[in-house]
Design an enzyme around this catalytic site. Structure first.
Site, PDB file in Angstrom:
ATOM      1  N   LEU A 512       0.736  -1.191   0.079  1.00 40.14           N
ATOM      2  CA  LEU A 512       0.049   0.056   0.053  1.00 40.14           C
ATOM      3  C   LEU A 512       1.007   1.229   0.146  1.00 40.14           C
ATOM      4  CD1 LEU A 512      -2.613  -1.064   2.717  1.00 40.14           C
ATOM      5  CD2 LEU A 512      -2.984  -1.022   0.327  1.00 40.14           C
ATOM      6  N   GLY A 513       2.045   1.329   0.537  1.00 42.70           N
ATOM      7  CA  GLY A 513       2.805   2.211   0.469  1.00 42.70           C
ATOM      8  C   GLY A 513       4.220   2.027   1.606  1.00 42.70           C
ATOM      9  N   GLY A 515       6.840   4.305   4.609  1.00 42.77           N
ATOM     10  CA  GLY A 515       7.126   5.551   5.365  1.00 42.77           C
ATOM     11  C   GLY A 515       8.442   5.275   6.007  1.00 42.77           C
ATOM     12  N   GLY A 516       8.965   5.982   7.019  1.00 42.10           N
ATOM     13  CA  GLY A 516       9.962   5.903   7.728  1.00 42.10           C
ATOM     14  C   GLY A 516      10.252   4.666   8.600  1.00 42.10           C
ATOM     15  N   PHE A 517       8.769   4.034   8.920  1.00 42.91           N
ATOM     16  CA  PHE A 517       8.936   2.821   9.790  1.00 42.91           C
ATOM     17  C   PHE A 517       9.286   1.667   8.768  1.00 42.91           C
ATOM     18  CE2 PHE A 517       6.753   0.771  13.348  1.00 42.91           C
ATOM     19  CZ  PHE A 517       6.676  -0.535  12.810  1.00 42.91           C
ATOM     20  N   GLY A 518       8.769   1.784   7.504  1.00 45.65           N
ATOM     21  CA  GLY A 518       8.698   0.350   6.658  1.00 45.65           C
ATOM     22  C   GLY A 518       7.437   0.367   5.759  1.00 45.65           C
ATOM     23  N   VAL A 520       3.983  -1.030   4.319  1.00 49.36           N
ATOM     24  CA  VAL A 520       2.727  -1.252   4.585  1.00 49.36           C
ATOM     25  C   VAL A 520       1.964  -2.103   3.374  1.00 49.36           C
ATOM     26  CG1 VAL A 520       0.305  -0.513   5.512  1.00 49.36           C
ATOM     27  CG2 VAL A 520       2.522   0.915   6.104  1.00 49.36           C
ATOM     28  N   LYS A 534       1.903  -3.483   8.803  1.00 52.32           N
ATOM     29  CA  LYS A 534       2.894  -2.316   8.774  1.00 52.32           C
ATOM     30  C   LYS A 534       4.188  -3.130   9.419  1.00 52.32           C
ATOM     31  CE  LYS A 534       3.634   2.305  11.201  1.00 52.32           C
ATOM     32  NZ  LYS A 534       3.127   3.008  12.168  1.00 52.32           N
ATOM     33  N   ASP A 631       3.057  13.998  15.797  1.00 58.46           N
ATOM     34  CA  ASP A 631       3.327  13.798  14.314  1.00 58.46           C
ATOM     35  C   ASP A 631       2.182  13.954  13.645  1.00 58.46           C
ATOM     36  OD1 ASP A 631       5.197  13.720  12.449  1.00 58.46           O
ATOM     37  OD2 ASP A 631       5.143  11.400  12.233  1.00 58.46           O
TER      38      ASP A 631
END
Length: 824
Positions: A512-513, A515-518, A520, A534, A631
């Site tokens: 799906l996308g 980000g900074g976490f990793g 998804v 996630k 955030d």
């Protein structure tokens, strides 16, 4: 006319628009109605035609009661788009659609069915249902599926749990204007076992919870008929409908412009609509009148709100002054599974956000709650008339409680020391007359329970390694692990194998996308439930700390505007969180995607802003923990299938004490463009830090532009500065996204810009609290103070590269951008 019935009595036609009957109940293909022409149902109960509101040239296609002297509108087709001239025409076209045309022949309303060569006929039935039928007499469209403010017998409030399709009523703007108003009534999509009335996207009233299915007959006083109520809830759909034993009596549900849902009947003897039931007949009917863990006493004429037994006011000064919104907190904090029990509260309106456990025994119902450390209460019923006994539990806060209401009991979890006296419905009684043998029996039982729990804990500690959860999970719950020893066994732990299966081994097509976490991924559990997975990136240096923080915090939170964490997994180096799936992904996709085809309309944007404000207010004031998000940004606002906003990504969130106003940190983490000045420069964060971020969000949603982008007014200004300049010049409406500027509501836009500028003021003390923000957004009469110049509005650091400003950036379900700074 009796003033009290004014909101419930609809339009009287002006003398210039008297009706002329056509003598039939249908409109065949190729025929039409215009002017004062009407059709009348076979039994002459209802009529259909065009009408003009008093003192208006606008025309609407409507159905009204034909036998009632005080003409009452039951249904309106084109309520959002009237015919603006006197040449309105209603016809069934050659392609099989019922349409309303203006004087120029332009379609202003249509049934929007697929084109067909078959002849179709519009027929007005005697129950008030307008149906479109094909040549074989099959119905292809019916007005009962599109109610306005009135629900007739045979109509139903409906929710499809698979597709989120719903049937709801929507109030009129006022007594003479059928334009959709701010209130809607229907099945609660978040707790699909109760009726609700919403004001915009916010709860205004809700009915007591249904357990499963209900059939009931309600006799009317002094009248020889019954109103039959019926509900159904299964895995696919939920509905609520009603019928009348005597069809010659006109009965309806009506949603007034004030948001009051009423069951009304027409009385020939008084020639008036009378109300036999209403959603708001008591001070306690207003949603959330009292805060969490406090109840509104339905019978009290003095103090409105009372803490549940075993609870005390969260903020004593506010409570004593009559401000009950902060609610109550437990007097003695529970140690999960050790020395707790349940207090029976009788005749309660059950709390909001119930979770259905299923058709189980009462002992199993209690057991399910006892095994879940976050379970605050349970309820069970086998009342005569319910087709199936059932069990509901509540996780987190107990919200919208009312005492001395109905017939249902609620069992609230308390420390056993609070249950040592004889307590009935929250009141302590003299226990001096207890029989000694009863005291001994209770003591022995308590000792056995303690020994059993102690033995179980020993067994858990020393059982074979192969029987335990993996070492990482134990480490997370250990003294140095998640939450410093706080156990999260109440949050499901999923096996890595099950997550691999759900995501197709993390298939790229399911991504799906990122980000900074990793990354998804979308996944599907064996039961068909869709989830968002996630996955912590192995290269993420900050990921483990954020992972621990998010599991610790979000497991304790439950609100309709917060994303729901479903479970977690740790397997070797893998660290995974599982959330409810949001089909519309994140807000940034809709606002900033340069190739978007369908921009969000103004009504949806305003509803999103209200929902985010409600979620933040919950975090700051009404949750069990006071939480600063730190955030808040568009990519962390997820949208469900109905475009309801959900705040997500609590990796950077922090718990603060209730009396703490400011907290200092050496590690500043957040996203450029959304951080308040005192946090970005000095490492100081508070509720007002989130308020600043929310202000940025408001201005971004209004404008459809990023705060960190380039704006045409002055090269040195960001969005905050651009908005401020337009506000100072009295040109605030120029900020509106050009894609929706023609269809926005100007006074709502100016209100949002005003509130947004208040939120982004440089001095935290000048910014409003979220409670004030919620009030200002929801009020039509509030006068907000004058804002001061925003922070970060006169200079832009061109050396800072913001990944969010890249129009080609991927849009994500949970995109975290982290900036680490050293505070002064």
């Amino acid at each position: 006319m009796d003033y009290t019935l004014l909101p419930f009595t609809f339009l009287i036609f002006s003398s210039l628009h008297l009706l002329t009957c056509t003598g039939q109940d249908r409109i065949p293909t190729g025929t039409s109605l215009s002017g004062n022409d009407t059709i009348i149902s076979a039994g002459e109960n209802f009529a259909l035609g065009l009408f003009n509101p008093p003192n208006s040239t606008k025309s609407y296609l409507a159905i009204w009661y034909n036998k009632i002297s005080d003409r009452t509108i039951a249904w309106v087709a084109n309520r959002g788009k009237p015919v603006m001239d006197s040449g309105g025409v209603v016809t069934v076209t050659g392609n099989g659609n019922l349409v309303v045309l203006d004087g120029n022949g332009k379609v202003v309303w249509s049934t929007n069915l697929t084109a067909t060569d078959q002849n179709r006929t519009a027929v007005l039935l005697d129950n008030g249902n307008l149906v479109l039928m094909e040549g074989n007499n099959s119905t292809v469209w019916k007005s009962f599926d599109y109610p306005t403010a009135t629900m007739l017998p045979g109509m139903r409030f409906y929710l499809n749990l698979k597709t989120n399709e719903s049937i709801r009523t929507v109030s009129w703007k006022d007594e003479v204007d059928p334009t959709p108003g701010p209130f809607s009534a229907g099945i609660d999509p978040h707790t699909p076992r109760q009726l609700q009335v919403l004001r915009g996207s916010n709860p205004f009233w809700r009915e007591n919870v249904w357990f499963k299915e209900l059939s009931a007959a309600k006799p009317e006083a002094d009248r020889n008929y019954f109103v039959y109520l019926s509900t159904l809830a299964n895995d696919d759909e939920v509905y609520y409908t009603f019928s009348v034993s005597d069809n010659s009596i006109f009965v309806r549900y009506f949603l007034s412009k004030a948001g009051r849902l009423e069951l009304q009947s027409w009385r020939d003897d008084t020639q008036k609509w009378t109300v036999s039931w209403a959603s708001q007949m008591n001070k306690c009917d207003l949603y959330g009148r009292c805060g969490p863990f406090s109840s509104c006493d339905y019978n009290s004429t003095e103090s409105v709100c009372r803490c549940l037994y075993g609870f005390v006011p969260r903020i004593r000064e506010e409570w004593d002054s009559g401000n009950w919104s902060g609610g109550c907190v437990m007097r003695k904090v529970l140690e999960c599974g050790v020395g707790d029990g349940f207090l029976q509260l009788r005749r309660m309106k059950l709390p909001d956000f119930s979770v259905s456990v299923g058709n189980i025994s009462v002992s199993d119902c209690e057991g399910v709650c006892r095994q879940n450390c976050s379970c605050a209460a349970y309820a069970y019923t086998n009342i005569s008339g319910w087709r199936a006994s059932n069990c509901l539990i509540w996780v987190g806060n107990l919200t919208d409680l009312v005492s001395n209401y109905g017939k249902l009991d609620l069992f609230v979890r308390l420390d056993s020391s609070e249950l040592g006296t004889n307590v009935t419905n929250g009141t302590i009684h003299d226990s001096s007359n207890k029989r000694p043998w009863l005291v001994i029996l209770i003591s022995v039982a308590a000792a056995l329970i303690f020994l059993g729990a102690f033995g179980y804990l020993l067994w858990r500690r020393y059982k074979k390694p192969g029987m335990r959860r993996n070492d990482h999970a134990n480490e997370m719950n250990g003294p140095d692990g998640l939450a410093n020893g706080e156990n999260i066994s109440d949050l499901p732990l999923f096996s890595f194998h099950s997550i691999v299966a759900a995501t197709g081994n993390f298939c790229t097509a399911n991504k799906l996308g990122e980000g900074g976490f990793g990354p998804v991924y979308k996944g599907v559990l064996p039961g068909g439930q869709e989830i968002a997975v996630k996955r912590l990136s192995k290269s993420s240096g900050q990921g483990l700390e954020e992972f621990k923080n998010e599991v610790k915090l979000i497991a304790k939170l439950q609100h309709r505007n917060l994303v729901r964490l479903l479970g977690w997994c740790i397997h070797e180096e893998e660290k995974i969180l599982m959330y409810e799936y949001m089909p519309n992904k994140s807000l940034d996709k809709f606002l900033f995607d340069p190739i978007q085809e369908s921009p969000i309309d103004w009504g949806t944007r305003f509803r999103i802003m209200e929902g985010i404000s409600q979620g933040l207010l919950y975090l700051h004031r009404h949750s069990r923990l006071k939480i600063i998000h730190r955030d808040l940004k568009t990519s962390n606002i997820l949208l469900d299938g109905e475009m309801n906003p959900k705040i997500s990504d609590f990796g950077l969130a922090r718990i603060v004490e209730g009396n703490q106003s400011n907290v200092n940190t050496k590690r500043v983490a957040g996203t450029y463009g959304y951080m308040s000045p005192e946090y970005a420069l000095d490492g100081i964060f508070s509720e007002k830090s989130d308020v600043f971020s929310f202000g940025v969000l408001l201005l971004e949603i209004v404008s459809g532009k990023r705060n960190t982008g380039f704006y045409p007014y002055k090269e040195s200004l960001n969005l905050l500065g651009y908005a401020w300049q337009l506000w100072e010049e009295g040109r605030g409406l120029a900020l509106v996204d050009p894609l929706i500027s023609d269809l926005c509501v100007p006074h709502e836009v100016m209100k949002c810009i005003h509130v947004g500028l208040l939120c982004v003021q440089e001095d935290p003390n000048d910014r409003p609290k979220m409670s004030s923000v919620v009030f200002m957004l929801g009020s039509e009469t509030a006068t907000p103070p004058t804002p001061k110049q925003p922070a970060f509005s006169t200079m832009k650091n061109r050396n800072v590269v913001d990944p969010a400003s890249d129009a080609s950036a991927n849009f994500s379900v949970n995109w975290v951008t982290i900036t680490e700074l050293e505070p002064k």
